[in-house]
Design a protein around this motif. Sequence first.
Motif, PDB file in Angstrom:
ATOM      1  N   ALA A   1       2.649   6.317  -2.061  1.00  0.00           N
ATOM      2  CA  ALA A   1       3.689   7.339  -2.221  1.00  0.00           C
ATOM      3  C   ALA A   1       3.658   7.941  -3.620  1.00  0.00           C
ATOM      4  O   ALA A   1       3.787   9.156  -3.785  1.00  0.00           O
ATOM      5  N   ILE A   2       3.476   7.109  -4.625  1.00  0.00           N
ATOM      6  CA  ILE A   2       3.380   7.604  -6.001  1.00  0.00           C
ATOM      7  C   ILE A   2       2.073   8.376  -6.176  1.00  0.00           C
ATOM      8  O   ILE A   2       2.049   9.453  -6.767  1.00  0.00           O
ATOM      9  N   GLY A   3       0.999   7.819  -5.672  1.00  0.00           N
ATOM     10  CA  GLY A   3      -0.301   8.450  -5.805  1.00  0.00           C
ATOM     11  C   GLY A   3      -0.373   9.830  -5.176  1.00  0.00           C
ATOM     12  O   GLY A   3      -1.057  10.719  -5.699  1.00  0.00           O
TER      13      GLY A   3
ATOM     14  N   THR B   1      -5.467   0.251  -4.078  1.00  0.00           N
ATOM     15  CA  THR B   1      -5.976   1.118  -3.013  1.00  0.00           C
ATOM     16  C   THR B   1      -5.018   2.276  -2.757  1.00  0.00           C
ATOM     17  O   THR B   1      -5.440   3.413  -2.558  1.00  0.00           O
ATOM     18  N   GLY B   2      -3.731   1.998  -2.784  1.00  0.00           N
ATOM     19  CA  GLY B   2      -2.742   3.064  -2.634  1.00  0.00           C
ATOM     20  C   GLY B   2      -2.813   4.064  -3.768  1.00  0.00           C
ATOM     21  O   GLY B   2      -2.728   5.278  -3.550  1.00  0.00           O
TER      22      GLY B   2
ATOM     23  N   PHE C   1       0.835  -1.198   0.000  1.00  0.00           N
ATOM     24  CA  PHE C   1       0.000   0.000   0.000  1.00  0.00           C
ATOM     25  C   PHE C   1       0.873   1.252   0.000  1.00  0.00           C
ATOM     26  O   PHE C   1       0.653   2.172  -0.793  1.00  0.00           O
ATOM     27  N   LEU C   2       1.858   1.300   0.882  1.00  0.00           N
ATOM     28  CA  LEU C   2       2.695   2.496   1.007  1.00  0.00           C
ATOM     29  C   LEU C   2       3.467   2.805  -0.272  1.00  0.00           C
ATOM     30  O   LEU C   2       3.617   3.967  -0.648  1.00  0.00           O
TER      31      LEU C   2
ATOM     32  N   ALA D   1       7.987  10.306   3.282  1.00  0.00           N
ATOM     33  CA  ALA D   1       7.723   9.593   4.543  1.00  0.00           C
ATOM     34  C   ALA D   1       7.093   8.226   4.283  1.00  0.00           C
ATOM     35  O   ALA D   1       7.444   7.236   4.947  1.00  0.00           O
ATOM     36  N   ALA D   2       6.179   8.151   3.322  1.00  0.00           N
ATOM     37  CA  ALA D   2       5.559   6.869   2.986  1.00  0.00           C
ATOM     38  C   ALA D   2       6.611   5.889   2.460  1.00  0.00           C
ATOM     39  O   ALA D   2       6.604   4.700   2.812  1.00  0.00           O
TER      40      ALA D   2
END
Length: 186
Positions: free
Chosen positions: A17-19, A138-139, A12-13, A165-166
């Motif tokens: 992070a890209i999203g 979902t990410g 997810f992270l 941070a993600a």
Amino acid sequence: AGIGRIVYPAMFLQTFAIGLLSPVVTLYVREVLGWSAAMFTYLLLFGGGVALVLLPIAGRLADRAGAAPFLLPGAAAAAAATAYFPYAGPGAEIFVAVAAAAAGYALLIPSWKLQLSQIVPGERRGSAWGAFLAVEGTGFVLGPVAGGWLWEHAGPGAPFFASGAALAAFLALVVPISFRKRVVVR
């Protein structure tokens, strides 16, 4: 079952992070850096070119040496470069930050997919990949929502800091599984 508690949040992270950046990169370049659409295109071509050149090389190296030697430095470089982006000046420094982020992702992506392929149980490959893709999706869905909100409420640099941070949290999660030969997610 325990390793799933690490893998699913990491998946997810990585996409979150890209999203986070997808709705704000164009805004940042135009509004903060004051660049034209043409300059933004050059920046995209440059970063994309770095990634395209390095992705197949990183994939071959990961096949030979395993995921960990590339996944961990790739995640660290991507996290640091992404968080540094708001500090980079509008000249060559921004191109260096983009190159570092692109190189980090070029190391991260094939080695992370290799790591995931070693986790998937052979007898449940389809269902495992379906679950993996749902978590990654979902990410990708929630990241842009959060990135836009951060831009509006915390300022133009906030989505970049959150993305860094993600990726740092992703790195912390994958360290324990990176050196295992075979783990199984249930």
